[in-house]
Design a protein around this motif. Structure first.
Motif, short mmCIF file in Angstrom:
data_model
loop_
_atom_site.label_atom_id
_atom_site.label_comp_id
_atom_site.label_asym_id
_atom_site.label_seq_id
_atom_site.Cartn_x
_atom_site.Cartn_y
_atom_site.Cartn_z
N ASP A 104 3.56 125.45 61.89
CA ASP A 104 3.94 125.28 60.48
C ASP A 104 2.90 124.41 59.78
OD1 ASP A 104 6.35 126.59 60.79
OD2 ASP A 104 7.55 124.98 59.91
N ASP A 106 3.58 122.42 57.33
CA ASP A 106 4.21 121.28 56.67
C ASP A 106 4.32 120.02 57.52
OD1 ASP A 106 6.06 122.05 58.46
OD2 ASP A 106 7.56 122.70 57.01
N GLN A 108 5.72 119.58 60.31
CA GLN A 108 6.98 119.44 61.06
C GLN A 108 6.72 119.54 62.56
OE1 GLN A 108 9.56 122.40 58.97
NE2 GLN A 108 11.08 120.82 59.29
N ARG A 220 9.70 117.85 57.04
CA ARG A 220 8.65 118.51 56.27
C ARG A 220 7.95 117.47 55.40
NH1 ARG A 220 6.98 122.63 53.00
NH2 ARG A 220 7.53 124.29 54.43
MN MN Z 1 8.70 123.94 58.09
#
Ligand code: MN
Ligand code: GDD
Length: 377
Positions: A104, A106, A108, A220
């Motif tokens: 991901d 973001d 995370q 996130r």
């Molecule tokens: Mn995510």
């Protein structure tokens, strides 16, 4: 010795991963993530491919800036195509290293796990897949909202039951896979929706040799999650594809269209029944009301579900709604005329109503497929 040589010497036996970062409006996160990957992978060789779906926040531009400075990074800017799974597949196809990872954008997922994932493949030659799991000892979902944890658990049980995937966290979006394993199954992948890992597990025609590593999912960093209610539908479509699509070779879009159509029939018939039998409106007016409501229902569902890969947002949504309304209007005119004629000539109301639904559905799919959601390239 240059830093390039140094890297070569440490990585002699370690296969090289291409880390695929699918992005959609992650301009603030991408530079931080790439910096962190560079640090984490300092001792190993690697590539990065950012696959961006032409984000409004110009993530692709930010990533291209980074790519100009570092040739190990490249960017695919996809125009007119959407979807997490298909973005990953496009990244896989563009890679030329022995391994592929997905992470991901973001922040995370814990990028510090990447070297460990890579080394698993050096240690175990036949390994197909390494998955970062939030379910093993010491791992956690971090601050993921409670309902998401419950939904994830439900989907996990369903897929373990239905597809017999031996993973503690088949919904994980963080994993590394051998490219050759992917090549073997390329034509069997569903390729839509969010669950690319599950897709890979389901498409394999032999048991995959896999390894799970625990990690703690973080919150996130910037922006918002793209995993909304559409994802649930995508997941349902995926399961349907596993059970029917692969067997009968029906295109997934056709199955989806039939499902939306079916729900539209329920809406149409309920409105028709209520207005004609309860409110005692004439058959013609009841039919018009039923058609209009079913039309709105179908547009919204088809836009996010059936044609999710060409989903129209912003102004395109309204243009699409207009084109859909005109096309369906013409379809409805034909359908209402025919069914009213049939009703006038003695066909019972519900059968005449049903005939109009079938006619309209057929017209709507064919014409909207060409005009409203045409592939942009
Ligand atoms: Mn995510
Ligand atoms: N190119 C592209 N196209 N990227 C996308 C799209 C898309 O349509 N939709 C989402 N992404 C990117 C996001 O920018 C992000 O980098 C990544 O894919 C995951 O999307 P998120 O919006 O962060 O999803 P999430 O955090 O809610 O879900 C994560 O956890 C799930 C497990 O609970 C993902 O890792 C899922 O894959 C995972 O199943």
């Amino acid at each position: 010795m240059t830093s390039q040589d140094q890297r070569q010497s440490v990585t002699d036996n370690t296969p090289v991963p291409t880390i695929i970062i699918p992005t959609w409006n992650e301009a603030d996160n991408v530079p931080i993530l790439i910096e962190r990957i560079k640090l984490a992978m300092a001792e190993l060789d690697w590539r990065i491919i950012v696959v961006d779906d032409d984000s409004e926040d110009k993530t692709w531009q930010v990533a291209e800036g980074i790519a100009r400075e570092d040739t190990r990074v490249s960017v695919i800017r996809r125009i007119g195509r959407k979807g997490l799974s298909s973005a990953c597949l496009e990244g896989f196809a563009a890679s030329n290293t022995e391994l592929c990872a997905v992470i991901d954008a973001d922040l995370q997922h814990d990028e510090a796990l990447l070297p460990q994932m890579t080394r698993q493949f050096a240690e175990q030659a036949e390994l197909d897949l390494v998955v970062a799991s939030r379910k093993l000892d010491n791992a956690s979902f971090g601050q993921m909202p409670k309902y998401r944890v419950v939904a994830s658990e439900f989907a996990r049980r369903l897929s373990t039951l239905a597809l017999r995937v031996p993973l503690t966290d088949p919904m994980s979006g963080f994993f590394m896979v051998r490219r050759e394993t992917l090549t073997d199954m390329q034509d069997k992948l569903f390729g839509r929706g969010f669950k690319i890992l599950l897709d890979i597990c389901a498409a394999a025609d032999r048991p995959l040799l896999l390894k799970e590593l625990p990690y703690n999912m973080r919150a996130r960093h910037a922006g918002e999650s793209k995993l909304k209610w559409r994802v649930m539908f995508e997941f349902a479509a995926f399961l349907i594809y596993q059970f029917f699509g692969r067997r009968f070779l029906l295109p997934p879009r056709f199955i989806k269209f039939c499902l939306v159509g079916l729900s539209g029939v329920i809406v149409h018939m309920s409105v028709l029944g209520i207005s004609h039998k309860l409110l005692l409106w004439s058959f013609l007016y009841s039919q018009i009301a039923a058609t209009l409501l079913a039309m709105c229902w179908n547009f919204v569902l088809n836009n996010s579900f059936t044609f999710g890969e060409q989903q129209l947002d912003g102004t395109a949504f309204y243009k699409g709604a207009l084109s859909f309304t005109i096309i369906c209007g013409i379809g409805s005119f034909i359908a209402v005329s025919v069914s009213t004629f049939l009703n006038d000539h003695g066909m019972i109301w519900w059968l005449a109503g049903f005939v109009s639904v079938v006619l309209a559905a057929f017209w709507n799919f064919c014409v909207n497929n060409v005009f409203t959601w045409r592939e942009q390239n």
